[in-house]
Design a protein around this motif. Structure first.
Motif, PDB file in Angstrom:
ATOM      1  N   LEU A   1      34.614  17.140  45.153  1.00 42.54           N
ATOM      2  CA  LEU A   1      33.916  17.641  43.968  1.00 42.54           C
ATOM      3  C   LEU A   1      32.411  17.683  44.188  1.00 42.54           C
ATOM      4  O   LEU A   1      31.737  18.612  43.715  1.00 42.54           O
ATOM      5  N   SER A   2      31.877  16.719  44.917  1.00 39.28           N
ATOM      6  CA  SER A   2      30.434  16.738  45.225  1.00 39.28           C
ATOM      7  C   SER A   2      30.073  17.946  46.072  1.00 39.28           C
ATOM      8  O   SER A   2      29.066  18.614  45.821  1.00 39.28           O
ATOM      9  N   ARG A   3      30.886  18.241  47.070  1.00 38.26           N
ATOM     10  CA  ARG A   3      30.620  19.425  47.917  1.00 38.26           C
ATOM     11  C   ARG A   3      30.759  20.704  47.112  1.00 38.26           C
ATOM     12  O   ARG A   3      29.949  21.615  47.222  1.00 38.26           O
ATOM     13  N   LEU A   4      31.791  20.751  46.306  1.00 36.15           N
ATOM     14  CA  LEU A   4      32.045  21.938  45.489  1.00 36.15           C
ATOM     15  C   LEU A   4      30.890  22.212  44.528  1.00 36.15           C
ATOM     16  O   LEU A   4      30.507  23.364  44.314  1.00 36.15           O
ATOM     17  N   ALA A   5      30.320  21.158  43.969  1.00 36.18           N
ATOM     18  CA  ALA A   5      29.210  21.303  43.018  1.00 36.18           C
ATOM     19  C   ALA A   5      27.979  21.930  43.664  1.00 36.18           C
ATOM     20  O   ALA A   5      27.143  22.518  42.972  1.00 36.18           O
ATOM     21  N   GLU A   6      27.855  21.848  44.978  1.00 32.27           N
ATOM     22  CA  GLU A   6      26.699  22.406  45.692  1.00 32.27           C
ATOM     23  C   GLU A   6      26.910  23.846  46.140  1.00 32.27           C
ATOM     24  O   GLU A   6      25.962  24.519  46.528  1.00 32.27           O
ATOM     25  N   ALA A   7      28.137  24.322  46.107  1.00 30.51           N
ATOM     26  CA  ALA A   7      28.444  25.663  46.623  1.00 30.51           C
ATOM     27  C   ALA A   7      28.088  26.735  45.595  1.00 30.51           C
ATOM     28  O   ALA A   7      28.468  26.622  44.434  1.00 30.51           O
ATOM     29  N   PRO A   8      27.382  27.777  46.006  1.00 28.00           N
ATOM     30  CA  PRO A   8      27.023  28.832  45.060  1.00 28.00           C
ATOM     31  C   PRO A   8      28.139  29.850  44.799  1.00 28.00           C
ATOM     32  O   PRO A   8      28.180  30.483  43.753  1.00 28.00           O
ATOM     33  N   VAL A   9      29.056  29.982  45.764  1.00 25.08           N
ATOM     34  CA  VAL A   9      30.106  30.995  45.674  1.00 25.08           C
ATOM     35  C   VAL A   9      31.397  30.410  46.227  1.00 25.08           C
ATOM     36  O   VAL A   9      31.372  29.610  47.168  1.00 25.08           O
ATOM     37  N   GLY A  10      32.499  30.806  45.639  1.00 27.92           N
ATOM     38  CA  GLY A  10      33.804  30.413  46.145  1.00 27.92           C
ATOM     39  C   GLY A  10      34.728  31.611  46.109  1.00 27.92           C
ATOM     40  O   GLY A  10      34.305  32.734  45.805  1.00 27.92           O
ATOM     41  N   ARG A  11      35.992  31.371  46.409  1.00 27.73           N
ATOM     42  CA  ARG A  11      36.975  32.447  46.411  1.00 27.73           C
ATOM     43  C   ARG A  11      38.185  32.010  45.588  1.00 27.73           C
ATOM     44  O   ARG A  11      38.718  30.925  45.796  1.00 27.73           O
ATOM     45  N   ILE A  12      38.581  32.881  44.684  1.00 20.49           N
ATOM     46  CA  ILE A  12      39.792  32.620  43.906  1.00 20.49           C
ATOM     47  C   ILE A  12      40.939  33.347  44.603  1.00 20.49           C
ATOM     48  O   ILE A  12      40.805  34.509  44.998  1.00 20.49           O
ATOM     49  N   VAL A  13      42.039  32.633  44.794  1.00 16.73           N
ATOM     50  CA  VAL A  13      43.206  33.166  45.488  1.00 16.73           C
ATOM     51  C   VAL A  13      44.328  33.263  44.455  1.00 16.73           C
ATOM     52  O   VAL A  13      44.679  32.263  43.834  1.00 16.73           O
ATOM     53  N   TYR A  14      44.867  34.457  44.288  1.00 14.10           N
ATOM     54  CA  TYR A  14      45.871  34.692  43.256  1.00 14.10           C
ATOM     55  C   TYR A  14      46.843  35.757  43.725  1.00 14.10           C
ATOM     56  O   TYR A  14      46.701  36.301  44.828  1.00 14.10           O
ATOM     57  N   THR A  15      47.824  36.044  42.904  1.00 17.56           N
ATOM     58  CA  THR A  15      48.813  37.069  43.244  1.00 17.56           C
ATOM     59  C   THR A  15      48.507  38.337  42.464  1.00 17.56           C
ATOM     60  O   THR A  15      48.328  38.301  41.249  1.00 17.56           O
ATOM     61  N   ARG A  16      48.445  39.449  43.194  1.00 17.74           N
ATOM     62  CA  ARG A  16      48.200  40.758  42.569  1.00 17.74           C
ATOM     63  C   ARG A  16      49.254  41.726  43.076  1.00 17.74           C
ATOM     64  O   ARG A  16      49.327  41.959  44.282  1.00 17.74           O
ATOM     65  N   GLN A  17      50.049  42.232  42.184  1.00 20.57           N
ATOM     66  CA  GLN A  17      51.148  43.149  42.521  1.00 20.57           C
ATOM     67  C   GLN A  17      52.035  42.552  43.613  1.00 20.57           C
ATOM     68  O   GLN A  17      52.362  43.205  44.600  1.00 20.57           O
ATOM     69  N   ALA A  18      52.377  41.287  43.447  1.00 17.05           N
ATOM     70  CA  ALA A  18      53.268  40.530  44.329  1.00 17.05           C
ATOM     71  C   ALA A  18      52.683  40.272  45.722  1.00 17.05           C
ATOM     72  O   ALA A  18      53.402  39.860  46.621  1.00 17.05           O
ATOM     73  N   LEU A  19      51.389  40.485  45.877  1.00 12.05           N
ATOM     74  CA  LEU A  19      50.728  40.226  47.161  1.00 12.05           C
ATOM     75  C   LEU A  19      49.576  39.253  46.967  1.00 12.05           C
ATOM     76  O   LEU A  19      48.982  39.194  45.883  1.00 12.05           O
TER      77      LEU A  19
END
Length: 146
Positions: A16-34
């Motif tokens: 959580l400490s490292r995450l709090a310092e990051a300006p950008v991340g990536r959300i990983v999800y399912t889109r049209q079964a991919l």
């Protein structure tokens, strides 16, 4: 950590400490079964929840609301060949409470691409994992040539 793999597991607080310092991340999800990956700016709540601000009509909102997603952020130093990565996994939900929405308008992430109507998506931190690459191209304290 295995002595030969060069990685050190991060505990939840370190993650959580490292995450709090990051300006950008990536959300990983399912889109049209991919699988789909989308870079986003975000904020981190005290409980470790990740909050993303996006357009109310974005494809992201309809794809993630109520779904289990992953969120990843990292930092890499190519010179030292070191870095870290943190992953938060859990259900994503649209913030619908008006009081909570108003609070996030003041304190939450700012959209890099403002839209006429924006919403917040919260990812609950059911599983938080991370690891750090320590030493890069070293073995037992000796720097290895690239």
């Amino acid at each position: 950590m295995d002595a030969n793999d060069g990685f050190r597991e991060l505990d939840r607080q370190e993650c959580l400490s490292r995450l709090a310092e990051a300006p950008v991340g990536r959300i990983v999800y399912t889109r049209q079964a991919l699988p789909a990956v989308l870079p986003v700016n975000f904020s981190l709540e005290r409980d470790g929840a990740v909050v993303v601000r996006t357009s109310a009509v974005s494809d992201l909102v309809s794809a993630v609301d109520g779904a289990v997603v992953a969120f990843e952020a990292d930092a890499v130093d190519v010179t030292t060949q070191s870095g870290w990565s943190v992953v938060v996994m859990g259900p994503a939900a649209l913030v619908t409470d008006p009081v909570e929405h108003a609070r996030l308008l003041r304190t939450g992430p700012r959209s890099w691409v403002p839209a006429p109507q924006e919403v917040f998506v919260r990812i609950a931190p059911e599983l938080v994992t991370g690891r750090e690459l320590v030493g890069g191209r070293t073995l037992y304290g000796v720097h290895l040539p690239s």
